[in-house]
Design an enzyme around this catalytic site. Structure first.
Site, PDB file in Angstrom:
ATOM      1  N   GLN A  51       6.885  85.467 -44.374  1.00 20.50           N
ATOM      2  CA  GLN A  51       8.275  85.040 -44.569  1.00 20.50           C
ATOM      3  C   GLN A  51       8.523  83.619 -44.077  1.00 20.50           C
ATOM      4  O   GLN A  51       9.550  83.021 -44.407  1.00 20.50           O
ATOM      5  CB  GLN A  51       9.236  85.997 -43.854  1.00 20.50           C
ATOM      6  CG  GLN A  51       9.234  87.396 -44.476  1.00 20.50           C
ATOM      7  CD  GLN A  51      10.231  88.295 -43.790  1.00 20.50           C
ATOM      8  OE1 GLN A  51       9.936  88.905 -42.788  1.00 20.50           O
ATOM      9  NE2 GLN A  51      11.446  88.354 -44.312  1.00 20.50           N
ATOM     10  N   LEU A  89      15.407  89.572 -44.821  1.00 17.17           N
ATOM     11  CA  LEU A  89      15.818  88.170 -44.718  1.00 17.17           C
ATOM     12  C   LEU A  89      15.315  87.336 -45.898  1.00 17.17           C
ATOM     13  O   LEU A  89      15.895  86.303 -46.204  1.00 17.17           O
ATOM     14  CB  LEU A  89      15.299  87.566 -43.403  1.00 17.17           C
ATOM     15  CG  LEU A  89      15.873  88.163 -42.111  1.00 17.17           C
ATOM     16  CD1 LEU A  89      15.184  87.553 -40.897  1.00 17.17           C
ATOM     17  CD2 LEU A  89      17.383  87.958 -42.038  1.00 17.17           C
ATOM     18  N   HIS A 130       8.452  98.367 -42.784  1.00 18.84           N
ATOM     19  CA  HIS A 130       8.939  97.250 -43.604  1.00 18.84           C
ATOM     20  C   HIS A 130       8.125  95.978 -43.327  1.00 18.84           C
ATOM     21  O   HIS A 130       7.667  95.303 -44.256  1.00 18.84           O
ATOM     22  CB  HIS A 130      10.429  97.028 -43.308  1.00 18.84           C
ATOM     23  CG  HIS A 130      11.051  95.881 -44.032  1.00 18.84           C
ATOM     24  ND1 HIS A 130      12.065  96.034 -44.950  1.00 18.84           N
ATOM     25  CD2 HIS A 130      10.813  94.545 -43.968  1.00 18.84           C
ATOM     26  CE1 HIS A 130      12.409  94.838 -45.429  1.00 18.84           C
ATOM     27  NE2 HIS A 130      11.664  93.923 -44.845  1.00 18.84           N
ATOM     28  N   GLU A 131       7.926  95.668 -42.052  1.00 15.88           N
ATOM     29  CA  GLU A 131       7.216  94.428 -41.703  1.00 15.88           C
ATOM     30  C   GLU A 131       5.735  94.516 -42.071  1.00 15.88           C
ATOM     31  O   GLU A 131       5.156  93.540 -42.542  1.00 15.88           O
ATOM     32  CB  GLU A 131       7.383  94.100 -40.214  1.00 15.88           C
ATOM     33  CG  GLU A 131       8.820  93.863 -39.759  1.00 15.88           C
ATOM     34  CD  GLU A 131       9.598  92.909 -40.660  1.00 15.88           C
ATOM     35  OE1 GLU A 131       9.014  91.958 -41.208  1.00 15.88           O
ATOM     36  OE2 GLU A 131      10.805  93.142 -40.818  1.00 15.88           O
ATOM     37  N   HIS A 134       5.126  93.697 -45.608  1.00 16.96           N
ATOM     38  CA  HIS A 134       5.089  92.249 -45.885  1.00 16.96           C
ATOM     39  C   HIS A 134       3.659  91.714 -45.796  1.00 16.96           C
ATOM     40  O   HIS A 134       3.287  90.807 -46.539  1.00 16.96           O
ATOM     41  CB  HIS A 134       5.954  91.485 -44.875  1.00 16.96           C
ATOM     42  CG  HIS A 134       7.403  91.385 -45.244  1.00 16.96           C
ATOM     43  ND1 HIS A 134       7.849  90.753 -46.383  1.00 16.96           N
ATOM     44  CD2 HIS A 134       8.518  91.821 -44.612  1.00 16.96           C
ATOM     45  CE1 HIS A 134       9.172  90.801 -46.438  1.00 16.96           C
ATOM     46  NE2 HIS A 134       9.612  91.464 -45.365  1.00 16.96           N
TER      47      HIS A 134
HETATM   48 CO    CO Z   1      11.564  91.844 -44.942  1.00 13.84          CO
END
Ligand code: CO
Length: 153
Positions: A51, A89, A130-131, A134
């Site tokens: 991210q 985000l 969730h992370e 990624h």
């Molecule tokens: Co995210």
């Protein structure tokens, strides 16, 4: 501490599979500090290295119980399933229902390379999943069963 630019959906870095970290140096610790600052500034509960444009296996999480820094994380146990609303985000203004494991146990290394284990339920379990997604190039929108309409936010 510098706040880093958060990459948005459509950026190819969010779709890459991340490389493991094998050097636990000062540069990594500075990165972790900057990732935490970026997460707090953006009012997020988690942030993964892709991210901020880096394809490496590093995430930070804080669900209100203090900072958790996970390097080379891997989920080793899952139990149950639960649906809840998620956002990201990197996908601003979009929320949707995602089914996740209700409880997870993950292994990871801390900022000094020491092996750690964490057990999470509720929001922490969701944030970990969730992370870690990624790091595989997966966004929550890939798993949404129904998007929340803006007027319901
Ligand atoms: Co995210």
């Amino acid at each position: 501490m510098p706040v880093l630019e958060i990459k948005k959906a459509g950026d190819p870095v969010l779709r890459e599979k991340c490389q493991p970290i094998d050097t636990f140096d000062r540069k990594l610790r500075l990165l972790l500090n900057n990732m935490a600052d970026t997460m707090y500034k953006a009012d997020g509960v988690g942030l993964a290295a892709p991210q901020i444009g880096l394809s490496i296996a590093v995430v930070v999480i804080d669900v209100g119980e203090g900072i958790i820094e996970m390097i080379n994380p891997k989920i080793i146990e899952r139990e149950g399933t639960i649906e809840d609303t998620e956002g990201c985000l990197s996908v601003p203004g979009v929320y949707g229902t995602v089914e996740r494991s209700a409880r997870v146990v993950a292994e990871y290394q801390n900022r000094y390379g020491k092996k750690r284990t964490i057990e999470g339920t509720d929001l922490l379990a969701r944030a970990i999943q969730h992370e870690l997604d990624h790091l595989e190039g997966v966004l929550f929108t890939d798993k949404v069963t129904s998007f929340v309409k803006p007027e319901e936010e």
